[in-house]
Design a protein around this motif. Structure first.
Motif: not given
Length: 237
Positions: A138-160
């Motif tokens: 839907i052409n909406i990028p994550f804000l930088p902080s969103m990337i950071a707190y998603v990464r604290k919740a799930m492993p990088e390969y799954r987030f990627n």
């Protein structure tokens, strides 16, 4: 009825999202902030559970109809205020001086999934409902902080995978990645979250200090990197 209702069970505050798909707009952000403040003001509370009363949805994320209407009407200050206020909700959860537990009883999409990731612990029904980041479609990028707190919740390969594919993921898959605990259905999900919440009786001071130090980098990213993007309304690609 309030968008978020507040009740207690023992030493646990239950915040119930009450608006169907529980789309996030300024009213939602205000209701969340008020409910979290009510929990903190009640000195008997030692944990918070966030759930939904909708049969299908926990939170479907940003209220895109509201956002697009605000854009078309030129209400840019309203749009900026919404992003700032939702960041305040996320920051509040990330630093809340007691555990915040998501009882995900339906779909968690976009900002709804991010709300779950901001929480300390997650439980989700396995019989129906998906966890998804559809922003790539839907052409909406994550804000930088969103990337950071998603990464604290799930492993990088799954987030990627989820961030770049937009694939809908099940509770069973996420349980295998230790992102959450799966439960058979909505009733069992809430019950498991409440049972876990009841095991906490930590001091608020030490719990809050732990979270402040753990998430210091996320808060700095929010202040340093999110702020100019919000100010410039760089919210779509």
């Amino acid at each position: 009825m309030s968008l978020v209702t507040y009740e207690t069970r023992g030493k646990t505050a239950i915040l119930t999202l009450n608006n169907g798909e529980n789309r996030q707009n300024r009213a939602f952000a205000a209701a969340m902030r008020a409910a979290l403040q009510q929990a903190e003001d009640d000195k008997t509370i030692r944990s918070v559970v966030i759930t939904s009363n909708d049969e299908k949805n926990w939170s479907q994320g940003v209220d895109l109809n509201w956002l697009m209407a605000a854009r078309q009407a030129g209400r840019e200050d309203d749009m900026r205020a919404f992003m700032i206020e939702m960041n305040e909700v996320f920051a509040r959860i990330l630093t809340f001086p007691m555990p915040v537990i998501a009882a995900i009883t339906g779909h968690a999409f976009g900002n709804g999934a991010m709300l779950a990731c901001a929480c300390d612990f997650r439980f989700m029904r396995a019989d129906r409902g998906y966890f998804c980041f559809p922003e790539v479609d839907i052409n909406i990028p994550f804000l930088p902080s969103m990337i950071a707190y998603v990464r604290k919740a799930m492993p990088e390969y799954r987030f990627n995978e989820m961030k770049l594919s937009g694939r809908r993921v099940t509770a069973t898959e996420l349980e295998a990645d230790h992102v959450l605990t799966a439960a058979p259905d909505a009733e069992a999900t809430l019950a498991a979250a409440l049972d876990y919440a009841a095991t906490f009786s930590k001091g608020r001071g030490i719990f809050g200090e732990h979270k402040q130090r753990m998430h210091k980098d996320i808060l700095e990213i929010m202040a340093r990197d999110d702020a100019p993007l919000i100010a410039a309304l760089q919210l779509t690609a």
